[in-house]
Scaffold this motif. Sequence first.
Motif: not given
Length: 233
Positions: A9-19, A135-141, A160-167
């Motif tokens: 869930l945290a990686a989804i916006p990160f991947g979309i932004i990359y695309g 891969q899906v998020c890249t295409l969506v982006g 992603m920052v929030v995700a890393f804090i959670g890790i």
Amino acid sequence: MKDCAPLILAAIPFGIIYGALGQSTELSAWAVVAMSVFVFAGSSQFIAVGLLAGGAAWPVIVLTTFFVNFRHLLYSANLLPHVKPYSQAIRAPMAFLLTDESFAVASNYLTDHGKQANFHWYYFGAALFMYINWQVCTLVGLFIGQSIPDMANWGLDMAMVVAFIGIIVPCLHNRATLACALTAGVLSLITYDWPHKTGLLFSAVVAILVAMYLEAKQGGMQPDAHISKGASK
């Protein structure tokens, strides 16, 4: 896949932004997608796209992404005792799919369950879930980036920052891991402007050494997966 879902869930916006960012450069859509397929390393892809768009020489691109991803050697060293019995045919795809998220999920699993004969299947479940999502998020982006300008500047990468804090936070279970995380955090701020992200590597190595020293002082215990994880962030 269930354990990896929160990080997905945290990686989804990160991947979309990359695309979307890739779409805004002069790179072709095929090149942007190919980087996700064959490189599969979020932070390095962002940096590489920027350098490629800026016309940087290929040695600069290779060296920069190498230093950014150097932390994966620390991850690999930590997981090596658990994958050593496997054949190279299994270890090679495990290495390719190794990311911050897959390492976090795998190391938490090993901490809770110890060595497991079928650990590689658990690892592939988490890692492939993340790979397909990327891969899906890249295409969506790429698709959204054509319709929505300046999407890369929305600040969605904060997820992603929030995700890393959670890790990291659940791993601060004793003085050694806490000192490890604090050392890495302070040094990463001090060395933030070092070239080619070398400050990240330096901070991680020093933090791990601090944790190892405290673990040894507390009773000769070997540093576990939490130590490497805390330092690498």
